[in-house]
Design a protein around this motif. Sequence first.
Motif, PDB file in Angstrom:
ATOM      1  N   LEU A  98       1.010  -1.271  -0.030  1.00 56.40           N
ATOM      2  CA  LEU A  98       0.455   0.324   0.131  1.00 56.40           C
ATOM      3  C   LEU A  98       0.692   1.345   0.124  1.00 56.40           C
ATOM      4  O   LEU A  98      -0.071   2.368  -0.149  1.00 56.40           O
ATOM      5  N   GLY A  99       1.897   1.219  -0.413  1.00 56.36           N
ATOM      6  CA  GLY A  99       3.154   1.927   0.411  1.00 56.36           C
ATOM      7  C   GLY A  99       3.392   2.842   1.386  1.00 56.36           C
ATOM      8  O   GLY A  99       4.438   3.138   1.520  1.00 56.36           O
ATOM      9  N   TYR A 100       3.899   1.980   2.548  1.00 54.43           N
ATOM     10  CA  TYR A 100       3.756   2.524   3.734  1.00 54.43           C
ATOM     11  C   TYR A 100       5.028   2.157   3.816  1.00 54.43           C
ATOM     12  O   TYR A 100       5.583   1.009   3.632  1.00 54.43           O
ATOM     13  N   GLU A 101       5.851   2.849   4.778  1.00 58.02           N
ATOM     14  CA  GLU A 101       6.958   2.152   5.555  1.00 58.02           C
ATOM     15  C   GLU A 101       6.276   1.076   6.691  1.00 58.02           C
ATOM     16  O   GLU A 101       5.319   1.186   7.447  1.00 58.02           O
ATOM     17  N   THR A 102       7.698  -0.176   6.760  1.00 63.66           N
ATOM     18  CA  THR A 102       6.991  -0.730   8.350  1.00 63.66           C
ATOM     19  C   THR A 102       7.962  -1.327   8.573  1.00 63.66           C
ATOM     20  O   THR A 102       9.122  -0.980   8.461  1.00 63.66           O
ATOM     21  N   THR A 103       7.781  -1.475   9.962  1.00 60.99           N
ATOM     22  CA  THR A 103       8.941  -2.470  10.964  1.00 60.99           C
ATOM     23  C   THR A 103       8.628  -3.489  11.421  1.00 60.99           C
ATOM     24  O   THR A 103       7.017  -4.098  11.552  1.00 60.99           O
ATOM     25  N   VAL A 104       9.400  -5.101  11.700  1.00 64.06           N
ATOM     26  CA  VAL A 104       8.721  -5.877  12.495  1.00 64.06           C
ATOM     27  C   VAL A 104       9.326  -6.154  13.906  1.00 64.06           C
ATOM     28  O   VAL A 104      10.829  -6.143  14.007  1.00 64.06           O
ATOM     29  N   ASN A 105       8.141  -5.836  15.031  1.00 67.38           N
ATOM     30  CA  ASN A 105       8.870  -5.305  16.336  1.00 67.38           C
ATOM     31  C   ASN A 105       8.809  -7.152  17.204  1.00 67.38           C
ATOM     32  O   ASN A 105       7.619  -6.904  17.151  1.00 67.38           O
ATOM     33  N   ILE A 106      10.125  -7.058  17.341  1.00 63.89           N
ATOM     34  CA  ILE A 106       9.526  -8.749  18.533  1.00 63.89           C
ATOM     35  C   ILE A 106       9.379  -8.137  19.468  1.00 63.89           C
ATOM     36  O   ILE A 106      10.294  -8.394  19.552  1.00 63.89           O
ATOM     37  N   MET A 107       8.205  -8.535  20.070  1.00 57.56           N
ATOM     38  CA  MET A 107       8.683  -8.187  21.714  1.00 57.56           C
ATOM     39  C   MET A 107       9.292 -10.287  22.416  1.00 57.56           C
ATOM     40  O   MET A 107       8.613 -10.868  22.351  1.00 57.56           O
ATOM     41  N   ALA A 108       8.623  -9.014  23.486  1.00 54.39           N
ATOM     42  CA  ALA A 108       9.306 -10.276  24.476  1.00 54.39           C
ATOM     43  C   ALA A 108      10.823 -11.291  24.125  1.00 54.39           C
ATOM     44  O   ALA A 108      10.625 -11.968  24.434  1.00 54.39           O
ATOM     45  N   ILE A 109      11.675 -10.600  23.746  1.00 53.13           N
ATOM     46  CA  ILE A 109      12.766 -11.311  23.403  1.00 53.13           C
ATOM     47  C   ILE A 109      13.714 -12.297  23.984  1.00 53.13           C
ATOM     48  O   ILE A 109      14.266 -12.823  23.824  1.00 53.13           O
ATOM     49  N   SER A 110      13.534 -11.001  25.041  1.00 53.71           N
ATOM     50  CA  SER A 110      14.382 -11.862  26.417  1.00 53.71           C
ATOM     51  C   SER A 110      13.430 -13.487  26.881  1.00 53.71           C
ATOM     52  O   SER A 110      14.675 -14.191  27.430  1.00 53.71           O
ATOM     53  N   ASN A 111      13.093 -13.891  26.092  1.00 59.21           N
ATOM     54  CA  ASN A 111      12.332 -15.405  26.422  1.00 59.21           C
ATOM     55  C   ASN A 111      11.953 -16.023  25.084  1.00 59.21           C
ATOM     56  O   ASN A 111      11.922 -16.785  25.393  1.00 59.21           O
ATOM     57  N   ALA A 112      12.695 -15.580  24.070  1.00 65.29           N
ATOM     58  CA  ALA A 112      12.864 -16.328  22.790  1.00 65.29           C
ATOM     59  C   ALA A 112      14.692 -16.901  22.979  1.00 65.29           C
ATOM     60  O   ALA A 112      15.418 -17.168  23.347  1.00 65.29           O
ATOM     61  N   ARG A 113      14.542 -17.975  22.103  1.00 64.53           N
ATOM     62  CA  ARG A 113      15.426 -18.985  21.857  1.00 64.53           C
ATOM     63  C   ARG A 113      16.880 -18.114  20.716  1.00 64.53           C
ATOM     64  O   ARG A 113      16.140 -18.014  19.516  1.00 64.53           O
ATOM     65  N   GLU A 114      18.075 -18.379  20.869  1.00 65.74           N
ATOM     66  CA  GLU A 114      18.248 -18.520  20.057  1.00 65.74           C
ATOM     67  C   GLU A 114      18.563 -18.463  18.408  1.00 65.74           C
ATOM     68  O   GLU A 114      18.542 -17.868  17.773  1.00 65.74           O
ATOM     69  N   THR A 115      18.336 -20.536  18.321  1.00 67.35           N
ATOM     70  CA  THR A 115      18.725 -20.012  17.124  1.00 67.35           C
ATOM     71  C   THR A 115      16.715 -19.748  16.936  1.00 67.35           C
ATOM     72  O   THR A 115      16.818 -19.825  15.149  1.00 67.35           O
ATOM     73  N   GLU A 116      15.752 -19.703  17.779  1.00 68.36           N
ATOM     74  CA  GLU A 116      14.038 -18.857  16.662  1.00 68.36           C
ATOM     75  C   GLU A 116      14.919 -17.734  15.741  1.00 68.36           C
ATOM     76  O   GLU A 116      14.014 -17.433  15.139  1.00 68.36           O
ATOM     77  N   ILE A 117      15.194 -17.268  17.312  1.00 63.44           N
ATOM     78  CA  ILE A 117      15.188 -15.218  16.589  1.00 63.44           C
ATOM     79  C   ILE A 117      16.443 -15.799  15.486  1.00 63.44           C
ATOM     80  O   ILE A 117      15.689 -14.659  14.643  1.00 63.44           O
ATOM     81  N   ASP A 154      12.506  -5.503  24.346  1.00 61.31           N
ATOM     82  CA  ASP A 154      12.803  -6.283  25.339  1.00 61.31           C
ATOM     83  C   ASP A 154      11.511  -5.682  26.663  1.00 61.31           C
ATOM     84  O   ASP A 154      11.469  -4.945  27.568  1.00 61.31           O
ATOM     85  N   SER A 155       9.871  -5.859  26.264  1.00 66.39           N
ATOM     86  CA  SER A 155       9.379  -5.998  26.115  1.00 66.39           C
ATOM     87  C   SER A 155       8.584  -6.245  28.317  1.00 66.39           C
ATOM     88  O   SER A 155       8.565  -5.517  28.951  1.00 66.39           O
ATOM     89  N   TYR A 156       9.940  -7.082  29.086  1.00 72.18           N
ATOM     90  CA  TYR A 156      10.035  -7.162  29.887  1.00 72.18           C
ATOM     91  C   TYR A 156      10.713  -6.642  30.964  1.00 72.18           C
ATOM     92  O   TYR A 156      10.605  -6.383  32.691  1.00 72.18           O
ATOM     93  N   GLY A 157      11.859  -6.198  29.778  1.00 74.66           N
ATOM     94  CA  GLY A 157      12.694  -5.398  31.051  1.00 74.66           C
ATOM     95  C   GLY A 157      14.110  -6.010  31.654  1.00 74.66           C
ATOM     96  O   GLY A 157      13.155  -5.582  32.633  1.00 74.66           O
ATOM     97  N   ALA A 158      14.102  -7.362  31.094  1.00 71.00           N
ATOM     98  CA  ALA A 158      14.754  -8.435  32.019  1.00 71.00           C
ATOM     99  C   ALA A 158      16.665  -8.148  31.059  1.00 71.00           C
ATOM    100  O   ALA A 158      16.813  -8.420  31.903  1.00 71.00           O
ATOM    101  N   LEU A 159      16.690  -7.496  30.234  1.00 72.29           N
ATOM    102  CA  LEU A 159      18.006  -7.555  29.675  1.00 72.29           C
ATOM    103  C   LEU A 159      18.723  -6.551  30.665  1.00 72.29           C
ATOM    104  O   LEU A 159      19.227  -5.950  30.264  1.00 72.29           O
ATOM    105  N   TYR A 160      20.259  -7.539  30.217  1.00 73.05           N
ATOM    106  CA  TYR A 160      21.282  -6.158  31.038  1.00 73.05           C
ATOM    107  C   TYR A 160      22.037  -5.855  29.217  1.00 73.05           C
ATOM    108  O   TYR A 160      21.646  -6.500  28.535  1.00 73.05           O
ATOM    109  N   MET A 161      22.599  -4.844  29.532  1.00 79.56           N
ATOM    110  CA  MET A 161      23.831  -3.913  28.271  1.00 79.56           C
ATOM    111  C   MET A 161      24.434  -5.206  27.713  1.00 79.56           C
ATOM    112  O   MET A 161      24.366  -5.321  26.639  1.00 79.56           O
TER     113      MET A 161
END
Lengths: 324, 324
Positions: free
Chosen positions: B140-159, B178-185
């Motif tokens: 339709l002509g829009y810019e788009t992003t995909v925002n993968i939520m709750a990434i602190s619960n996902a596995r490396e292979t899934e990501i 980082d939906s859960y505010g769980a990640l460190y730098m």
Amino acid sequence: MAKKGSLLSFRPDIKVVDATIRDGGLVNDFRFTDEFVKELYRANAAAGIDYMEFGYKASKDIFDENAFGEWKFCEEDSIRRIVGDNDTDMKIAVMADVGRCNYKRDIINKADSAIDLIRVATYINTIPAALKIVEYCHNLGYETTVNIMAISNARETEISEALEMIGNSPADGIYIVDSYGALYMEEIEVLTEKYLETAEKFGKYVGIHAHNNQQLSFANTITALTHGVSYLDATVCGMGRGAGNCASEQLLGFLKNPKYDIIPLLKFMEKQMELIKEQGVEWGYNIPYLLTGQTNRHPRSAISATKEKRTDYLNFYLELNDKD
Amino acid sequence: MAKKGSLLSFRPDIKVVDATIRDGGLVNDFRFTDEFVKELYRANAAAGIDYMEFGYKASKDIFDENAFGEWKFCEEDSIRRIVGDNDTDMKIAVMADVGRCNYKRDIINKADSAIDLIRVATYINTIPAALKIVEYCHNLGYETTVNIMAISNARETEISEALEMIGNSPADGIYIVDSYGALYMEEIEVLTEKYLETAEKFGKYVGIHAHNNQQLSFANTITALTHGVSYLDATVCGMGRGAGNCASEQLLGFLKNPKYDIIPLLKFMEKQMELIKEQGVEWGYNIPYLLTGQTNRHPRSAISATKEKRTDYLNFYLELNDKD
């Protein structure tokens, strides 16, 4: 720069220093109840905290003893009333401020004292005076550190010279102190590298004391830790001057050494910290603190703005940039 | 890992995305006054903010329109009432949640819309559904992003698999959320490297959306930025679900591009944000949020605890560790 340790392992050189009474005392004039201090002592010991700092060794010739609670002065009797013979694994620390203590009169032989560690707080231009205190206390048998305050305002060449002087002293540790809460993690990394280079050459450790003006005290503390700093200051609920400090409960949630246990602190917080907040004692992040942190200023104007409950943030910001 | 840029220079690829209405709407059911939204729009544009997100494109078949303010639905007329033809340099964004929108009905041709960017929010297991929306909106002509939520619960292979799928889609950007505010730098650095590897291969950018459960939202945002992330989410006063987000006023104090100006935001805050706080709208760091962040849990139990003004921190902590 290389990292030390990983997110799942732990480094045995890490020590947590509770500074709740000392830095927190700056927001309630050191007027803690005995119950508060005793329960904090027990909670810290049970939580695996390595050192508990009781307050300042300030001189009563300089400060009116009626204007402050007893932890401004940390007399031997006060500490003994809380810790007895301190039959815990936790060591006892106090802070001596250059120019604000009478160390020759007020600091006794380690053999007769409940205190283990004397932390000497100094600005970078008073390092020689700080080292006099360090030598004196070291000769009495104490562990010592030199805590160079307001480091965000010091020049690299000054810092190098100061570190070399401290390196050649009997101090056991050297502290990075971000008094203004102005530093970003990238700057903490650079300072950590610089401090560690000297510290390792002279067989000393490095510590960090961070302030939360930009909500970076925890982030800066774990960044320093990740890059090799081993003594980590924290206070319960971040209680401390202005925006406060890295919170013990943040830090203990991050550290992986099984000796650390957050539970005694949670219990302490839900009783004693709630009480102290009910009394109206105030600290912690807000917009004026953010702005003094961003602009690398002493937090005093933000402390006033907070007391006056100012919300004219733009005027505050313009005043800040006008003042000097 | 290599850093991009330095503390004094700026990278022209950096974009600041204001998400105040969208994430902040989660704490007041999107009930903002028109004055608030209009003044925020003007303040953001004057502050040099690159995108302003107005809310969700939620389906009225799924959500009762009487239970929410209009920014839950972001109809074209609502946005036009605020922005007119949007004769500013700032672009307009909305969020479409997988499974909660009727995009084929509710998203019109870009040529007829005030919206520039559609951000598709998804969990990692619904990436194919997210990419359907991305393709539709892109066509339709829009810019788009995909925002993968709750990434602190996902596995490396899934990501890795998810990133490869998004890489092959027409999405312009990929977000670390980082939906859960769980990640460190340190974890943000690893994710940044991983996301950038795919993004650069496919000519896309990477964004970050951080939560403040451990008071690390600003720290994680500037860490991601330092390592090459270019789209940075922020909200005024960190307004957002639970512990809230990286605050715009923190971020603008850090960024060095002279196009950014904190002053319009300070003015906005002292009027509109003070008003909204007076109404009793609540968000921001507290002990329950810290504990859900530390233990990598959804903040819902902390949101309840905050509403109930619970201070039995130990019980809360034990419940948290019991629940699953």
